[in-house]
Write an enzyme that holds these catalytic residues in place. Structure first.
Site, PDB file in Angstrom:
ATOM      1  N   VAL A  55       0.837  -1.246  -0.174  1.00 40.57           N
ATOM      2  CA  VAL A  55      -0.039  -0.136  -0.045  1.00 40.57           C
ATOM      3  C   VAL A  55       0.967   1.542  -0.107  1.00 40.57           C
ATOM      4  O   VAL A  55       2.098   1.446   0.593  1.00 40.57           O
ATOM      5  CB  VAL A  55      -1.132   0.065   1.354  1.00 40.57           C
ATOM      6  CG1 VAL A  55      -1.861  -1.134   1.308  1.00 40.57           C
ATOM      7  CG2 VAL A  55      -0.138   0.224   2.526  1.00 40.57           C
ATOM      8  N   CYS A  56       0.249   2.283  -0.550  1.00 41.81           N
ATOM      9  CA  CYS A  56       1.025   3.492  -0.657  1.00 41.81           C
ATOM     10  C   CYS A  56      -0.131   4.499  -0.734  1.00 41.81           C
ATOM     11  O   CYS A  56      -1.442   4.190  -0.597  1.00 41.81           O
ATOM     12  CB  CYS A  56       1.934   3.803  -1.698  1.00 41.81           C
ATOM     13  SG  CYS A  56       1.032   3.930  -3.273  1.00 41.81           S
ATOM     14  N   GLN A  57      -0.178   5.728  -0.882  1.00 41.64           N
ATOM     15  CA  GLN A  57      -1.070   6.974  -0.813  1.00 41.64           C
ATOM     16  C   GLN A  57      -1.715   6.991  -2.218  1.00 41.64           C
ATOM     17  O   GLN A  57      -2.952   7.066  -2.088  1.00 41.64           O
ATOM     18  CB  GLN A  57      -0.222   8.461  -0.499  1.00 41.64           C
ATOM     19  CG  GLN A  57      -1.344   9.265   0.069  1.00 41.64           C
ATOM     20  CD  GLN A  57      -1.827   8.813   1.442  1.00 41.64           C
ATOM     21  OE1 GLN A  57      -1.279   8.260   2.131  1.00 41.64           O
ATOM     22  NE2 GLN A  57      -3.269   8.942   1.599  1.00 41.64           N
TER      23      GLN A  57
END
Length: 224
Positions: A132-134
């Site tokens: 996950v990232c932004q």
């Protein structure tokens, strides 16, 4: 069945052929299908972690991770703070801090050279990983690196944590997961605009619903 988008890659490698000819070496190519990367939405990601045993690995930089992250996730940043002190880096860092850093709160970073090794030190290639990232871009880049390093079960949230609604995952931090990428003067300006908008709406409603009281208040304002 998850309605996700999967990508697979056809890899080739050149090896010596068993048959040889005088003065020549004949090469052949062997083909193989590399592991798939699953791109899922938020609801599908939730199911992967709850039912299918996927481990969450957050690849954002430390500043966004500290603002908000999924509880019990692992943090292995794809980019790290760039504190190099060569002249070129100092100039770039100064320009960055006076623009992107000031207005958007973005740190000055560089690729983490230990990213793949750090993941390998904690997980086996068979571990099911949800990256996950932004916004979804860094997790896709991280997935590509790990897939090339031999990891076989990788998933990413297509639009990143900015698409996660409050309460979907139990989170830790001072804000919501979807807002962890917002910082700097842009965030402050947004808060000021929201307050001013609320004040103007309240003033409009007051004048509309209570015109007599509003007129008396206006008469009390000293004229310039």
């Amino acid at each position: 069945m998850l309605s996700n988008l999967r990508t697979s890659w056809l890899s080739t490698r050149t090896v010596p052929h068993r048959r040889t000819y005088p003065g020549k070496q004949v090469l052949q190519r062997k083909f193989g299908i590399r592991a798939e990367i699953n791109f899922v939405n938020v609801e599908e990601a939730k199911k992967l972690t709850a039912d299918d045993g996927y481990v969450i690995v957050d690849v954002r930089d430390k500043s966004q991770f500290d603002r908000a992250h999924i509880k019990s996730c692992y943090h292995v940043p794809l980019f790290i703070q760039n504190e190099d002190n060569d002249l070129g880096t100092i100039i770039k860092r100064t320009v960055h801090n006076n623009f992107s850093g000031l207005f958007f709160g973005l740190p000055f970073t560089k690729p983490n050279p230990e990213f793949v090794q750090s993941v390998k030190a904690q997980f086996s290639p068979q571990t099911k990983l949800l990256l996950v990232c932004q916004e979804g871009l860094r997790s896709a880049a991280a997935a590509d690196k790990l897939e090339k390093a031999g990891f076989e079960n990788i998933a990413c949230i297509t639009s990143g944590l900015q698409s996660v609604k409050p309460g979907t995952f139990e989170s830790v931090g001072s804000g919501e997961l979807q807002d962890a990428g917002k910082a700097g003067l842009v965030q402050i300006q947004g808060k000021i605009s929201a307050v001013l908008g609320t004040v103007l709406i309240c003033a409009y409603l007051f004048i509309t619903l209570f015109p007599d009281q509003a007129e008396k208040l206006l008469q009390m304002v000293p004229s310039s």
